[in-house]
Design a protein around this motif. Structure first.
Motif, PDB file in Angstrom:
ATOM      1  N   GLY A   1      69.636   7.735   1.002  1.00  0.00           N
ATOM      2  CA  GLY A   1      70.683   8.707   0.720  1.00  0.00           C
ATOM      3  C   GLY A   1      71.313   8.480  -0.631  1.00  0.00           C
ATOM      4  O   GLY A   1      70.680   7.994  -1.561  1.00  0.00           O
TER       5      GLY A   1
ATOM      6  N   LYS B   1      75.128  17.332  -2.341  1.00  0.00           N
ATOM      7  CA  LYS B   1      75.558  16.243  -3.220  1.00  0.00           C
ATOM      8  C   LYS B   1      74.346  15.541  -3.832  1.00  0.00           C
ATOM      9  O   LYS B   1      74.384  15.131  -5.000  1.00  0.00           O
TER      10      LYS B   1
ATOM     11  N   PRO C   1      67.664   9.629   5.033  1.00  0.00           N
ATOM     12  CA  PRO C   1      69.033   9.124   5.170  1.00  0.00           C
ATOM     13  C   PRO C   1      69.065   7.732   5.804  1.00  0.00           C
ATOM     14  O   PRO C   1      68.021   7.180   6.151  1.00  0.00           O
TER      15      PRO C   1
ATOM     16  N   PHE D   1      74.264   5.527   4.575  1.00  0.00           N
ATOM     17  CA  PHE D   1      75.655   5.952   4.502  1.00  0.00           C
ATOM     18  C   PHE D   1      75.983   6.906   5.653  1.00  0.00           C
ATOM     19  O   PHE D   1      75.096   7.557   6.214  1.00  0.00           O
ATOM     20  N   THR D   2      77.254   6.972   6.005  1.00  0.00           N
ATOM     21  CA  THR D   2      77.679   7.849   7.100  1.00  0.00           C
ATOM     22  C   THR D   2      77.431   9.306   6.772  1.00  0.00           C
ATOM     23  O   THR D   2      77.213  10.134   7.662  1.00  0.00           O
ATOM     24  N   GLU D   3      77.439   9.620   5.493  1.00  0.00           N
ATOM     25  CA  GLU D   3      77.269  11.002   5.056  1.00  0.00           C
ATOM     26  C   GLU D   3      75.885  11.192   4.437  1.00  0.00           C
ATOM     27  O   GLU D   3      75.427  10.365   3.659  1.00  0.00           O
ATOM     28  N   PHE D   4      75.225  12.273   4.826  1.00  0.00           N
ATOM     29  CA  PHE D   4      73.986  12.672   4.153  1.00  0.00           C
ATOM     30  C   PHE D   4      74.136  14.142   3.799  1.00  0.00           C
ATOM     31  O   PHE D   4      73.969  15.025   4.639  1.00  0.00           O
ATOM     32  N   ASP D   5      74.487  14.399   2.556  1.00  0.00           N
ATOM     33  CA  ASP D   5      74.821  15.741   2.095  1.00  0.00           C
ATOM     34  C   ASP D   5      73.775  16.197   1.081  1.00  0.00           C
ATOM     35  O   ASP D   5      73.717  15.689  -0.040  1.00  0.00           O
ATOM     36  N   GLN D   6      72.965  17.172   1.465  1.00  0.00           N
ATOM     37  CA  GLN D   6      71.895  17.636   0.600  1.00  0.00           C
ATOM     38  C   GLN D   6      72.430  18.203  -0.714  1.00  0.00           C
ATOM     39  O   GLN D   6      71.824  18.007  -1.783  1.00  0.00           O
TER      40      GLN D   6
END
Length: 819
Positions: A390, A439, A429, A432-437
């Motif tokens: 990620g 970003k 991913p 990290f807690t976030e996986f934002d395509q």
């Protein structure tokens, strides 16, 4: 004639000046190392009292380059070490330049590094793959004034270096990556003396607008000028590929800020760089100030390349099919700490196999690698280690940009490089807690813009991140036909489908694992379980040996025989795909990985065409048969001592060759001549059906290419006895030479029939004064290894002493051998 002699003399004198200006020395010997943390740098430099029980006892003598994980990366019983380690040595420092600078130049050290002179920290660096320098000038001058310099260190300078490859989510590469994140000073470390005014970087851009027209050479320099020197003279010399001086330039300068374009020169019809004829020009740059001279020499090449939109790859106006592979910095017994000799052997083996393209996975690699690619004619995709996991925060992103900048600036002049890679499998991913395509897309755009800003002349690429494919110039999707999904016969159709989705398509990473020395009479059996037409990409969980849909990677036999068919099919299809820019087989050499502990060789990704110790697998010769022109021939089965089947059953004997025709002889009798046809699968038509009965068979092939004749020969046994489940093992020494004994274990059923399909995991042990050669990550150098056709080998140092070797396997009685 006089002009030519003068040019030669000029080149000779210039070369002499270059030698005289050499101020760099590799620091190889007289190092000590400890693989753990210290309480502080003082523990590395404090005076040692004889017999002091509080003195740390565990420093070991090592040479550089050195890797923490030389053997534990493939030790089947432990996870590889990730943490700090310390190095120390004492060096003589005598800078010959008045007001000059003294540097420690790191060609690569992993992954975080701190440098001390005595107990004073002078530099830090984050990133295990780019080059960097530590300026030790002031610290050395200060230490030389101390009493301890004269008494304890006898006029030498104590250098202490702490490397750390501890896990860190805010650092690339991710520890989810399918390779070890090594620790240590695993590339060369140099002591460098520079004058008061010196050259930091030289950017020599060689370009051509049209093949056969004019070439342009633009020389830009970045200077190091800590004392703010006001004036200097620069000199630039150019020699052609034959070593003939063809141009020189002299100029006085007074501006030293930033990167300054110093010379823009044209020449008519330059000699071009290509894989067939990798012609390089030499640019030598000198800067003279206050009676001191700094010199830097670089090689450049004139070539013009293009990835045609919706089309193939062009080099110097002609289509070139990129025939590639991949390289990890990894080798048996040393981990990442490959010497220049090892690296040279490896790259030359690639060239011998017919490679004209290499992707350096998945990080910036040694300047030695790039120099070899330049001189041997191998085109390069080099990338930063943004690999899986990620996208992290500001620290993470700053490191990625810094490493991208360093990679491009440090390798800018290499004619072999055509692609800068921004990442690999960034759709994966987990860190990290976030996986934002979105970003990830935003950051990928930033890297793409930075790359083009730093170097508009190269293409930018990524592999396997579909939601970013539109950002970069060249895209490589995930296609593993016949391994993680689908049949290998679907390769062309799947590739064309992916080609149609991108403006510029290049297929890197294909192939599959093979356990060296394991062979099969029916290698394609697993395909009968696999769903056809369901795609050929790798998806989450496909690399696992358990669960999910049927796939060859999980349900196949991992034999060299299967991979031979898969590779053979891919290569013959690539010859019929005029729109294809090229491919790169993954990888050239088996390499260590922390995420594959249950592979036949534990902790080793076994997709290579050679093993970690340069031992060639059968597939090496299949590539040669398609990609090389020097006449060659190879009978499949050099590591297959026993075949099996019914009495009188016809068995296929395959020959891989680039010759026009080949004739097979079986026990001296001709079985006829076959003509080579690349589209006649398998083995390009060079195959024979030979009826076999119990006994010994000698196969000899005679191949012809024009008037050139090449031959190959193997001997195999044929077993007709059928076996039951494994019941017992035998252990014997089958060879000994120069103090190295080869030990072989075999598995038999209850009736003493050799079990030729046995894949049991066996564990070797030793008690005594000998030493097993283990933890090499090879089929013959592992203390735990799966059998190949009912047997396995390991070597040992006898040390002219007595030992007892053992072998264990679950469910079978342990056996011993007195040696």
């Amino acid at each position: 004639m006089l002009k030519k002699v003068s040019a030669i003399l000029l080149f000779f004198l210039s070369a002499c000046q270059l030698v005289q200006a050499q101020t760099s020395k590799r620091l190889i010997n007289n190092w000590e190392f400890v693989k753990q943390d210290l309480g502080g740098v003082w523990e590395a430099v404090r005076p040692v009292k004889v017999g002091n029980p509080e003195e740390l006892p565990f420093w070991q003598k090592v040479n550089l380059p050195h890797c923490f994980n030389a053997t534990d990366a493939v030790d089947p019983d432990v996870n590889y070490y990730q943490g700090p380690g310390w190095y120390r040595t004492n060096i003589e420092v005598e800078n010959p330049y008045e007001k000059g600078r003294t540097l420690l130049h790191f060609e690569g050290a992993g992954q975080k590094t701190a440098v001390y002179i005595y107990n004073i920290k002078v530099a830090e660096h984050v990133g295990g793959y780019d080059e960097w320098t530590a300026d030790i000038t002031d610290a050395v001058a200060k230490f030389k004034k101390t009493e301890v310099f004269k008494t304890q260190f006898k006029g030498k300078i104590p250098v202490v270096i702490r490397c750390d490859n501890s896990r860190d989510l805010e650092m690339i590469p991710s520890n989810l990556s399918d390779f070890n994140v090594y620790g240590g000073i695993y590339r060369y470390l140099n002591l460098v003396y520079t004058p008061q005014l010196s050259v930091d970087k030289l950017f020599a851009k060689a370009s051509i607008s049209d093949v056969g027209g004019y070439g342009k050479l633009a020389v830009t320099a970045r200077l190091t000028n800590p004392d703010q020197v006001k004036s200097a003279q620069i000199k630039i010399y150019v020699t052609d590929p034959n070593g003939i001086g063809i141009a020189d330039f002299t100029r006085d300068i007074t501006m030293f800020k930033g990167d300054s374009l110093l010379w823009d020169w044209s020449l008519r019809a330059p000699k071009l760089w290509s894989p067939e004829v990798p012609q390089q020009y030499t640019v030598r740059f000198e800067i003279i100030s206050n009676g001191q001279k700094s010199t830097i020499t670089q090689k450049v090449g004139f070539r013009k390349f293009e990835f045609v939109k919706k089309g193939p790859f062009m080099l110097n106006g002609k289509r070139l099919l990129l025939r590639g592979t991949h390289r990890h910095e990894d080798h048996a017994g040393v981990g990442a700490a490959m010497t220049e000799e090892m690296i040279t052997t490896e790259i030359k083996l690639m060239k011998e196999m017919g490679v004209n393209f290499i992707r350096l996975g998945h990080y910036q690699q040694s300047r030695i690698v790039l120099n070899l690619c330049d001189s041997l004619g191998i085109l390069v995709w080099e990338e930063i280690p943004w690999c899986r996991g990620g996208l992290g925060g500001p620290t993470y992103q700053a490191q990625a940009k810094r490493m991208l900048t360093n990679m491009i600036e440090q390798h800018y002049n290499h004619p072999s490089i055509i692609i800068w890679g921004l990442g690999n499998e960034n759709d994966w991913p987990g860190d990290f807690t976030e996986f934002d395509q979105e970003k990830i897309r935003t950051f990928m755009k930033e890297l793409n813009q930075l790359s083009h800003q730093l170097d508009p002349s190269r293409s930018i690429a990524i592999r396997r991140c579909d939601f970013c494919r539109d950002i970069v110039d060249v895209y490589s999707p995930s296609i593993w036909a016949g391994w993680y999904r689908g049949y290998y016969t679907e390769y062309k159709d799947v590739s064309l489908e992916e080609f149609n989705k991108s403006d510029r398509f290049l297929h890197v990473e294909w192939g599959g694992d093979s356990h060296a020395r394991r062979h099969s009479e029916n290698p394609d059996n697993a395909l009968s379980k696999v769903k056809k037409g369901g795609g050929a990409d790798e998806r989450a969980g496909d690399a696992s040996l358990y669960g999910g849909a049927a796939r060859v990677s999980k349900d196949g036999d991992w034999s060299e025989s299967y991979i031979a068919n898969l590779i053979d099919w891919h290569l013959k299809e690539q010859e019929t795909m005029p729109w294809l820019s090229g491919t790169a087989y993954w990888p050239f050499k088996d390499f260590s990985t922390p995420i594959r502990p249950e592979n036949p060789v534990p902790y080793v990704n076994q997709k290579g065409v050679i093993e970690r110790d340069f031992t060639k697998k059968e597939s090496f010769y299949i590539f040669q048969s398609y990609w090389t022109t020097t006449p060659m021939v190879h009978l499949y089965g050099h590591t297959w001592p026993i075949r099996w089947g019914e009495p009188g059953e016809e068995k296929m004997v395959k020959v891989y060759s680039n010759c026009d025709e080949a004739e097979l002889f079986v026990n001296g009798k001709s079985f006829g001549i076959r003509k080579r046809d690349s589209q006649n699968f398998p083995a390009a038509g060079l195959r024979w059906q030979v009826p076999m009965n119990k006994g010994t068979y000698t196969f000899k092939v005679v191949a012809k290419k024009g008037k050139v004749v090449v031959t190959d020969e193997i001997t195999q046994e044929y077993q007709i006895e059928k076996w039951d489940k494994p019941a017992k093992m035998t252990l014997q020494k089958i060879d000994e030479k120069d103090g190295i004994a080869t030990i072989e274990v075999k598995v038999f059923d209850a009736k003493n029939v050799l079990c030729l399909d046995a894949i049991n995991l066996v564990s070797f042990g030793l008690v005594g004064d000998g030493e097993l050669i283990r933890d090499q990550g090879t089929s013959t150098g592992s203390a735990k290894v799966q059998l190949y056709n009912g047997r396995a080998l390991i070597k040992m140092k006898t040390n002219n002493a007595k030992s007892v070797i053992s072998v264990q396997s679950k469910g079978l009685p342990t056996v011993f051998l007195n040696q």
